[in-house]
Design a protein around this motif. Structure first.
Motif, PDB file in Angstrom:
ATOM      1  N   TRP A   1       0.613  -0.870   0.316  1.00 29.56           N
ATOM      2  CA  TRP A   1       0.342  -0.117  -0.426  1.00 29.56           C
ATOM      3  C   TRP A   1       0.961   1.604   0.622  1.00 29.56           C
ATOM      4  O   TRP A   1       0.976   2.520  -0.664  1.00 29.56           O
ATOM      5  N   ILE A   2       2.370   1.116   0.581  1.00 32.77           N
ATOM      6  CA  ILE A   2       2.836   3.046   0.940  1.00 32.77           C
ATOM      7  C   ILE A   2       3.614   2.386  -0.606  1.00 32.77           C
ATOM      8  O   ILE A   2       3.885   4.006  -1.092  1.00 32.77           O
ATOM      9  N   ALA A   3       3.691   1.196  -1.516  1.00 30.83           N
ATOM     10  CA  ALA A   3       4.402   1.825  -2.724  1.00 30.83           C
ATOM     11  C   ALA A   3       3.052   2.055  -3.874  1.00 30.83           C
ATOM     12  O   ALA A   3       3.470   3.406  -4.816  1.00 30.83           O
ATOM     13  N   GLU A   4       2.029   1.374  -3.299  1.00 26.15           N
ATOM     14  CA  GLU A   4       0.970   2.009  -4.408  1.00 26.15           C
ATOM     15  C   GLU A   4       0.986   3.390  -4.343  1.00 26.15           C
ATOM     16  O   GLU A   4       0.614   4.673  -4.566  1.00 26.15           O
ATOM     17  N   ALA A   5       0.444   3.977  -2.548  1.00 20.85           N
ATOM     18  CA  ALA A   5       0.364   5.427  -2.718  1.00 20.85           C
ATOM     19  C   ALA A   5       1.859   6.570  -3.385  1.00 20.85           C
ATOM     20  O   ALA A   5       1.249   7.593  -3.916  1.00 20.85           O
ATOM     21  N   ASP A   6       3.021   5.737  -2.765  1.00 22.83           N
ATOM     22  CA  ASP A   6       3.604   6.518  -3.583  1.00 22.83           C
ATOM     23  C   ASP A   6       3.451   6.798  -5.332  1.00 22.83           C
ATOM     24  O   ASP A   6       3.638   8.004  -5.747  1.00 22.83           O
TER      25      ASP A   6
END
Length: 195
Positions: A179-184
């Motif tokens: 999810w962090i990667a998706e947010a980035d």
């Protein structure tokens, strides 16, 4: 807003008193930059912390965590674990602390009114409005709508995970990292759209 029926400003009719009609409704730094103070048992003695980016929505879950209370609904914010002693939070907020902090930060940047996503999509929308080309306008606004739908879905998943962690459920670290990667990625797309 204050409504009144008394003279002199309303002449007997119900109206909004213009001396009190004030709405945030803008993006000035002084509106988006506020402070909150936490003090007491379970709170770290950090002094003035100008580095933690937070939002009003984080106050309630943080206070609830300190008091051991739980809402019967999903909070829109997160527990500010960085401001609290590890002894004052449930195990699920201590485990994977760094990932939880990164996930909370990503959530705020994609979801908060003064986060990066909001600022960049506002800039892109302003660019669309200024364009004399209807095709450019339609394309930018359509892309903003697509990014917003992606953001809404991602923010909901993250919010549920953060609320569950505050309630004692363990955080799935691999899912959180995804999810962090998706947010980035979402933030990068919004930044590119802003021009």
């Amino acid at each position: 807003f204050y409504f009144q029926t008394t003279p002199p400003s309303c002449g007997g009719d119900v109206c909004v008193n213009p001396g009190f009609a004030w709405n945030h409704g803008n993006v000035q730094e002084e509106i988006g930059n506020t402070w909150v103070g936490f003090v007491g048992p379970g709170v770290k003695n950090l002094g003035v912390d100008s580095g933690t980016w937070t939002d009003h929505t984080n106050v309630r879950p943080t206070i609830n965590e300190l008091l051991g209370l739980r809402d019967s609904y999903r909070d829109d914010g997160r527990v500010l674990v960085e401001a609290l002693d590890s002894r004052a939070v449930v195990q699920s907020l201590r485990a994977h602390r760094e990932t939880l902090l990164r996930l909370g930060s990503a959530y705020e940047q994609v979801n908060a009114p003064f986060g990066s996503f909001a600022a960049d999509t506002l800039a892109a929308s302003t660019r669309a409005l200024k364009s004399a080309d209807e095709g450019v306008y339609s394309s930018l606004e359509s892309r903003i709508a697509d990014l917003t739908a992606q953001r809404d879905a991602l923010a909901l998943r993250i919010s549920i995970a953060l609320n569950d962690a505050a309630a004692g459920s363990p955080l799935d670290e691999q899912l959180a990292k995804r999810w962090i990667a998706e947010a980035d990625q979402l933030l990068a797309e919004a930044r590119a759209l802003a021009g």
